[in-house]
Write a protein that holds these residues in place. Structure first.
Motif, PDB file in Angstrom:
ATOM      1  N   MET A 211       0.831  -1.203   0.000  1.00 33.87           N
ATOM      2  CA  MET A 211       0.000   0.000   0.000  1.00 33.87           C
ATOM      3  C   MET A 211       0.864   1.251   0.000  1.00 33.87           C
ATOM      4  O   MET A 211       0.629   2.198  -0.770  1.00 33.87           O
ATOM      5  CB  MET A 211      -0.935   0.001   1.208  1.00 33.87           C
ATOM      6  N   GLN A 212       1.886   1.294   0.865  1.00 30.76           N
ATOM      7  CA  GLN A 212       2.762   2.457   0.913  1.00 30.76           C
ATOM      8  C   GLN A 212       3.569   2.580  -0.369  1.00 30.76           C
ATOM      9  O   GLN A 212       3.856   3.683  -0.842  1.00 30.76           O
ATOM     10  CB  GLN A 212       3.690   2.375   2.114  1.00 30.76           C
ATOM     11  N   LYS A 213       3.932   1.456  -0.946  1.00 32.55           N
ATOM     12  CA  LYS A 213       4.663   1.459  -2.226  1.00 32.55           C
ATOM     13  C   LYS A 213       3.849   2.150  -3.301  1.00 32.55           C
ATOM     14  O   LYS A 213       4.361   2.957  -4.085  1.00 32.55           O
ATOM     15  CB  LYS A 213       5.000   0.022  -2.613  1.00 32.55           C
ATOM     16  N   ARG A 214       2.550   1.872  -3.349  1.00 32.99           N
ATOM     17  CA  ARG A 214       1.689   2.521  -4.346  1.00 32.99           C
ATOM     18  C   ARG A 214       1.614   4.022  -4.096  1.00 32.99           C
ATOM     19  O   ARG A 214       1.571   4.826  -5.032  1.00 32.99           O
ATOM     20  CB  ARG A 214       0.299   1.903  -4.318  1.00 32.99           C
TER      21      ARG A 214
ATOM     22  N   GLU B  13      13.613  16.553   8.733  1.00 35.98           N
ATOM     23  CA  GLU B  13      12.431  16.558   7.862  1.00 35.98           C
ATOM     24  C   GLU B  13      12.205  15.200   7.202  1.00 35.98           C
ATOM     25  O   GLU B  13      11.061  14.768   7.038  1.00 35.98           O
ATOM     26  CB  GLU B  13      12.564  17.641   6.794  1.00 35.98           C
ATOM     27  N   LEU B  14      13.279  14.517   6.819  1.00 31.58           N
ATOM     28  CA  LEU B  14      13.119  13.183   6.234  1.00 31.58           C
ATOM     29  C   LEU B  14      12.551  12.227   7.281  1.00 31.58           C
ATOM     30  O   LEU B  14      11.674  11.415   6.981  1.00 31.58           O
ATOM     31  CB  LEU B  14      14.453  12.675   5.699  1.00 31.58           C
ATOM     32  N   THR B  15      13.029  12.330   8.517  1.00 34.85           N
ATOM     33  CA  THR B  15      12.480  11.507   9.597  1.00 34.85           C
ATOM     34  C   THR B  15      10.989  11.764   9.762  1.00 34.85           C
ATOM     35  O   THR B  15      10.183  10.833   9.866  1.00 34.85           O
ATOM     36  CB  THR B  15      13.204  11.814  10.921  1.00 34.85           C
ATOM     37  N   GLN B  16      10.592  13.036   9.772  1.00 37.30           N
ATOM     38  CA  GLN B  16       9.179  13.387   9.931  1.00 37.30           C
ATOM     39  C   GLN B  16       8.332  12.848   8.785  1.00 37.30           C
ATOM     40  O   GLN B  16       7.204  12.385   8.988  1.00 37.30           O
ATOM     41  CB  GLN B  16       9.034  14.902  10.034  1.00 37.30           C
ATOM     42  N   GLN B  17       8.870  12.897   7.573  1.00 40.19           N
ATOM     43  CA  GLN B  17       8.143  12.364   6.427  1.00 40.19           C
ATOM     44  C   GLN B  17       7.912  10.867   6.571  1.00 40.19           C
ATOM     45  O   GLN B  17       6.829  10.356   6.273  1.00 40.19           O
ATOM     46  CB  GLN B  17       8.916  12.644   5.137  1.00 40.19           C
ATOM     47  N   LEU B  18       8.915  10.150   7.041  1.00 42.74           N
ATOM     48  CA  LEU B  18       8.809   8.689   7.140  1.00 42.74           C
ATOM     49  C   LEU B  18       7.845   8.268   8.247  1.00 42.74           C
ATOM     50  O   LEU B  18       7.003   7.391   8.040  1.00 42.74           O
ATOM     51  CB  LEU B  18      10.190   8.084   7.378  1.00 42.74           C
ATOM     52  N   VAL B  19       7.951   8.877   9.426  1.00 40.21           N
ATOM     53  CA  VAL B  19       7.088   8.465  10.533  1.00 40.21           C
ATOM     54  C   VAL B  19       5.669   8.994  10.366  1.00 40.21           C
ATOM     55  O   VAL B  19       4.751   8.525  11.052  1.00 40.21           O
ATOM     56  CB  VAL B  19       7.672   8.913  11.892  1.00 40.21           C
TER      57      VAL B  19
ATOM     58  N   GLU C 119       1.314   4.053   6.355  1.00 38.68           N
ATOM     59  CA  GLU C 119       1.748   2.683   6.621  1.00 38.68           C
ATOM     60  C   GLU C 119       3.143   2.673   7.250  1.00 38.68           C
ATOM     61  O   GLU C 119       3.925   3.610   7.066  1.00 38.68           O
ATOM     62  CB  GLU C 119       1.761   1.883   5.324  1.00 38.68           C
ATOM     63  N   PRO C 120       3.489   1.605   7.987  1.00 41.59           N
ATOM     64  CA  PRO C 120       4.809   1.523   8.621  1.00 41.59           C
ATOM     65  C   PRO C 120       5.939   1.501   7.599  1.00 41.59           C
ATOM     66  O   PRO C 120       5.826   0.860   6.553  1.00 41.59           O
ATOM     67  CB  PRO C 120       4.755   0.208   9.403  1.00 41.59           C
TER      68      PRO C 120
END
Length: 331
Positions: free
Chosen positions: A255-258, A290-296, A300-301
């Motif tokens: 799902m996150q990949k899409r 900012e990259l950390t914030q985008q990921l968390v 989806e995990p």
């Protein structure tokens, strides 16, 4: 205005400057070259093939009556100014962009123009369209006059005196700055500049918190801009990172990949399937807040596989946030 339009279209996409507002209600009318480049880019980047006659007809449908000579110049401008590798097939007599060369998204500057032009044209063709278009209103108001002054200062390497309010300070402070470029991130515009009172340290100044601005006649060495561009190349957001650009490897589900396919995390990301419902995302970047914030903040995990120091920093970030919920305030 003609000078501004010319400067806009001669800026390379790598430079974070934009000379027209994003919101269509305030955008000046674009000239024919701007409109044509937007239309041609949008058509060819999708992968369709067009003959000269078909491209001329496409422009005519947008009220642009041009010659083949003008069309040829504009196609060359797409190659030179926006790195769109438009090729002409002598055998089939068509223009095309090969599948492997198609960009995931238009360059930042052109994307602004595409969005603004087509939104504006939609509103002009149908005034009731405003009733069903809902832009995000979270962005702070942009001072257009101030924005234009800062663009001038960046292009002419002129010092600026500003009064700026930091979030962690109670009172605004005066700064003498060497302005390099303007950068947008998450609904806000920032001036990237060297603070002359802090040993020339490169910092980001939120435009909505600049209360006073003066352009000075004194100029600075243009080579300083290269330092700022090196610092921000490959960087998400506006928080500097002492870490060099490195390969970042993530792992997530289908799902996150899409989601990443339709809204890329990075323009040169590579997505590979490892197993059923397990996908790997790779790109070269600079780990920062900012990259950390985008990921968390994704739905989806997402697991940071490498580099390990970035993986550990994300783990610590999650621990600090989880600690907020250790008490009984929510009971």
């Amino acid at each position: 205005m003609a000078a501004q339009n010319s400067a806009f279209w001669t800026c390379k996409p790598a430079i974070w400057l934009v000379l027209t507002p994003r919101i269509p209600y305030f955008q000046p009318m674009a000239n024919n070259k701007e409109r044509a480049l937007s239309i041609l880019y949008d058509a060819l980047a999708q992968g369709r093939r067009y003959s000269s006659h078909e491209l001329l007809a496409l422009l005519e449908r947008h009220d642009l009556l041009v010659s083949e000579r003008s069309l040829s110049r504009w196609l060359q401008a797409l190659r030179d100014e926006f790195d769109l590798p438009v090729k002409f097939s002598q055998k089939q007599k068509v223009f095309e962009v090969h599948e492997n060369d198609r960009p995931a998204n238009p360059p930042g500057l052109l994307k602004y123009t595409l969005d603004s032009l087509f939104l504006r044209e939609t509103l002009l063709r149908n005034q009731k369209a405003a009733e069903v278009i809902r832009p995000d209103n979270r962005a702070p108001a942009l001072n257009h006059h101030q924005f234009g002054q800062l663009v001038t200062a960046c292009l002419e390497q002129r010092l600026v005196q500003v009064r700026h309010q930091k979030f962690d300070a109670n009172e605004p402070k005066d700064y003498l700055l060497q302005p390099f470029f303007l950068k947008e991130y998450l609904y806000r515009w920032y001036l990237i500049a060297a603070d002359t009172s802090d040993d020339g340290k490169i910092k980001a100044f939120g435009l909505e918190r600049i209360h006073e601005l003066s352009l000075l006649d004194e100029r600075f060495d243009a080579s300083r801009r290269e330092l700022a561009e090196d610092l921000f190349t490959g960087l998400m957001g506006i928080t500097g990172s002492e870490n060099p650009a490195t390969e970042i490897v993530l792992r997530t589900n289908s799902m996150q990949k899409r989601f990443f396919e339709t809204l890329p995390l990075h323009p040169r990301q590579q997505i590979t399937q490892l197993a059923e419902d397990v996908w790997e995302v790779r790109f070269v970047g600079k780990p920062n807040l900012e990259l950390t914030q985008q990921l968390v903040g994704q739905l989806e995990p997402i697991e940071v596989v490498s580099p390990n120091y970035f993986r550990q920093s994300v783990i610590e970030f999650l621990k600090r946030n989880l600690a907020v919920y250790a008490g009984d305030a929510g009971k």
